[in-house]
Motif scaffolding. Structure first.
Motif, PDB file in Angstrom:
ATOM      1  N   THR A 259       0.840  -1.202   0.000  1.00  0.00           N
ATOM      2  CA  THR A 259       0.000   0.000   0.000  1.00  0.00           C
ATOM      3  C   THR A 259       0.875   1.253   0.000  1.00  0.00           C
ATOM      4  O   THR A 259       0.601   2.221  -0.720  1.00  0.00           O
ATOM      5  N   ILE A 260       1.940   1.232   0.796  1.00  0.00           N
ATOM      6  CA  ILE A 260       2.874   2.371   0.825  1.00  0.00           C
ATOM      7  C   ILE A 260       3.490   2.575  -0.552  1.00  0.00           C
ATOM      8  O   ILE A 260       3.622   3.699  -1.045  1.00  0.00           O
ATOM      9  N   GLY A 261       3.864   1.471  -1.187  1.00  0.00           N
ATOM     10  CA  GLY A 261       4.449   1.566  -2.517  1.00  0.00           C
ATOM     11  C   GLY A 261       3.487   2.174  -3.520  1.00  0.00           C
ATOM     12  O   GLY A 261       3.896   2.952  -4.405  1.00  0.00           O
ATOM     13  N   ALA A 262       2.189   1.835  -3.388  1.00  0.00           N
ATOM     14  CA  ALA A 262       1.187   2.382  -4.306  1.00  0.00           C
ATOM     15  C   ALA A 262       0.973   3.883  -4.088  1.00  0.00           C
ATOM     16  O   ALA A 262       0.670   4.624  -5.026  1.00  0.00           O
ATOM     17  N   LYS A 263       1.126   4.350  -2.847  1.00  0.00           N
ATOM     18  CA  LYS A 263       0.923   5.774  -2.529  1.00  0.00           C
ATOM     19  C   LYS A 263       2.177   6.607  -2.781  1.00  0.00           C
ATOM     20  O   LYS A 263       2.105   7.843  -2.831  1.00  0.00           O
ATOM     21  N   ASN A 264       3.301   5.966  -2.908  1.00  0.00           N
ATOM     22  CA  ASN A 264       4.576   6.664  -2.940  1.00  0.00           C
ATOM     23  C   ASN A 264       4.703   7.616  -4.128  1.00  0.00           C
ATOM     24  O   ASN A 264       4.280   7.321  -5.240  1.00  0.00           O
ATOM     25  N   GLN A 265       5.329   8.779  -3.878  1.00  0.00           N
ATOM     26  CA  GLN A 265       5.607   9.769  -4.922  1.00  0.00           C
ATOM     27  C   GLN A 265       7.087  10.162  -4.911  1.00  0.00           C
ATOM     28  O   GLN A 265       7.453  11.199  -5.439  1.00  0.00           O
ATOM     29  N   SER A 266       7.919   9.313  -4.307  1.00  0.00           N
ATOM     30  CA  SER A 266       9.326   9.681  -4.126  1.00  0.00           C
ATOM     31  C   SER A 266      10.240   8.538  -4.562  1.00  0.00           C
ATOM     32  O   SER A 266       9.977   7.368  -4.263  1.00  0.00           O
ATOM     33  N   ALA A 267      11.321   8.898  -5.271  1.00  0.00           N
ATOM     34  CA  ALA A 267      12.287   7.890  -5.710  1.00  0.00           C
ATOM     35  C   ALA A 267      12.987   7.260  -4.514  1.00  0.00           C
ATOM     36  O   ALA A 267      13.266   6.054  -4.506  1.00  0.00           O
ATOM     37  N   GLU A 268      13.268   8.065  -3.483  1.00  0.00           N
ATOM     38  CA  GLU A 268      13.937   7.544  -2.295  1.00  0.00           C
ATOM     39  C   GLU A 268      13.059   6.515  -1.585  1.00  0.00           C
ATOM     40  O   GLU A 268      13.526   5.457  -1.156  1.00  0.00           O
ATOM     41  N   VAL A 269      11.782   6.846  -1.464  1.00  0.00           N
ATOM     42  CA  VAL A 269      10.844   5.931  -0.808  1.00  0.00           C
ATOM     43  C   VAL A 269      10.668   4.666  -1.644  1.00  0.00           C
ATOM     44  O   VAL A 269      10.591   3.556  -1.113  1.00  0.00           O
ATOM     45  N   ALA A 270      10.607   4.813  -2.952  1.00  0.00           N
ATOM     46  CA  ALA A 270      10.441   3.655  -3.835  1.00  0.00           C
ATOM     47  C   ALA A 270      11.581   2.660  -3.636  1.00  0.00           C
ATOM     48  O   ALA A 270      11.364   1.441  -3.578  1.00  0.00           O
ATOM     49  N   SER A 271      12.793   3.172  -3.530  1.00  0.00           N
ATOM     50  CA  SER A 271      13.950   2.296  -3.314  1.00  0.00           C
ATOM     51  C   SER A 271      13.856   1.579  -1.968  1.00  0.00           C
ATOM     52  O   SER A 271      14.142   0.382  -1.865  1.00  0.00           O
ATOM     53  N   ALA A 272      13.421   2.314  -0.932  1.00  0.00           N
ATOM     54  CA  ALA A 272      13.295   1.721   0.400  1.00  0.00           C
ATOM     55  C   ALA A 272      12.180   0.682   0.427  1.00  0.00           C
ATOM     56  O   ALA A 272      12.282  -0.335   1.112  1.00  0.00           O
ATOM     57  N   VAL A 273      11.102   0.942  -0.314  1.00  0.00           N
ATOM     58  CA  VAL A 273       9.997  -0.017  -0.378  1.00  0.00           C
ATOM     59  C   VAL A 273      10.460  -1.333  -1.016  1.00  0.00           C
ATOM     60  O   VAL A 273      10.139  -2.424  -0.526  1.00  0.00           O
ATOM     61  N   VAL A 274      11.205  -1.236  -2.092  1.00  0.00           N
ATOM     62  CA  VAL A 274      11.730  -2.446  -2.760  1.00  0.00           C
ATOM     63  C   VAL A 274      12.623  -3.233  -1.806  1.00  0.00           C
ATOM     64  O   VAL A 274      12.532  -4.466  -1.706  1.00  0.00           O
ATOM     65  N   GLU A 275      13.477  -2.521  -1.088  1.00  0.00           N
ATOM     66  CA  GLU A 275      14.376  -3.191  -0.148  1.00  0.00           C
ATOM     67  C   GLU A 275      13.592  -3.808   1.010  1.00  0.00           C
ATOM     68  O   GLU A 275      13.898  -4.924   1.456  1.00  0.00           O
TER      69      GLU A 275
END
Length: 291
Positions: A259-275
């Motif tokens: 859900t966080i990944g779907a709401k994300n608007q940031s490249a930094e957050v996207a990388s952390a979500v994948v990890e």
């Protein structure tokens, strides 16, 4: 207590009549499944053994085998089926009255008649077998549980290490999400200034930022993740079987991260979500080995 579902145990009991060896092999399974290989005449002993093992372990596929070695030959006796012998004699006399038979039966021929003579072996008492199987199974189960506990300590360390790594990524996500709103505000302000009059800029920015912040808000997901991680800690200290509960918590955390990944608007957050998802998958692999 964290216990693995894999292991091996062996127990041996020796009496005057027999030496009985029980071996138990255990692998992962969603529930408790016990497969046994006992002599076919030991049905009651087999049922007793399964009930005993069900009090020792909660989950796993158990393969149980028993080997019986006689310490000394059991007594044997000869049984003559006299009613059948008499029936054969009557049949011979009837045949002799109608056919010219002169030859008499030899002892070898009589003994060779089907089911006339049988050899019976003295059977072990049920009480002796049950007592022996209980001792051997208790010993085998104790060794098995000890091995599962030792492997469980390694699983505990692995899960705790991965949990700490996951918490670090969640912190990055939380900080990155907060910064994303401010970055969006600055970028939006600069863009609107290019196309709007100065006296309308601030109002437009506030409206757009408010909409963005609402869409990108992950506070509830972060709160639920924190709650799930706390439950993981509590569960790891539980004395009962915990594997299925931990597996459920892994699924719930995966749902929140998605859900966080779907709401994300940031490249930094996207990388952390994948990890975070990668770490969580490794945690789940470890959890699936826990009883």
């Amino acid at each position: 207590m964290v216990r693995s579902m894999t292991g091996f145990g062996r127990g041996v009991t020796t009496t005057e009549q027999l030496q009985l060896t029980v071996e138990i092999r255990s692998v992962n399974h969603r529930f408790l499944e016990i497969s046994t290989r006992f002599p076919k005449e030991w049905t009651e002993v087999e049922v007793f053994t399964k009930k005993l093992l069900s009090t020792k372990v909660a989950r796993g596929k158990l393969d149980v085998s028993v080997n019986v070695k006689e310490m000394e030959p059991l007594g044997q006796s000869i049984h003559i089926n006299w009613p059948l012998v008499n029936a054969y004699i009557e049949a011979q006399e009837e045949l002799s009255s109608k056919l010219p038979l002169t030859k008499q039966w030899s002892m070898a021929e009589i003994l060779g008649l089907e089911e006339v003579v049988t050899v019976k072996t003295k059977e072990l008492s049920k009480e002796e077998v049950l007592a022996a199987i209980e001792l051997a199974t208790e010993e085998a189960a104790s060794v098995l549980v000890g091995m599962r506990q030792r492997e469980g300590l390694e699983l505990l360390e692995a899960v705790q290490r991965l949990k700490a790594m996951l918490e670090a990524q969640i912190t990055i996500i939380q900080k990155g999400s907060a910064m994303a709103v401010e970055k969006y505000r600055s970028k939006l302000l600069a863009r609107i200034q290019e196309i709007c009059q100065a006296d309308h800029v601030e109002e437009r920015v506030l409206m757009e930022v408010a909409v963005f912040a609402e869409k990108a808000d992950i506070a509830e997901e972060i709160d639920r993740l924190s709650s799930h991680l706390k439950q993981v800690d509590e569960t790891l200290r539980d004395e009962a079987a915990i594997g299925r509960k931990l597996d459920f918590l892994m699924q719930e955390m995966n749902r929140e991260i998605n859900t966080i990944g779907a709401k994300n608007q940031s490249a930094e957050v996207a990388s952390a979500v994948v990890e975070a998802k990668s770490i969580l998958e490794k945690m789940r692999e470890q959890v699936q080995n826990i009883e």
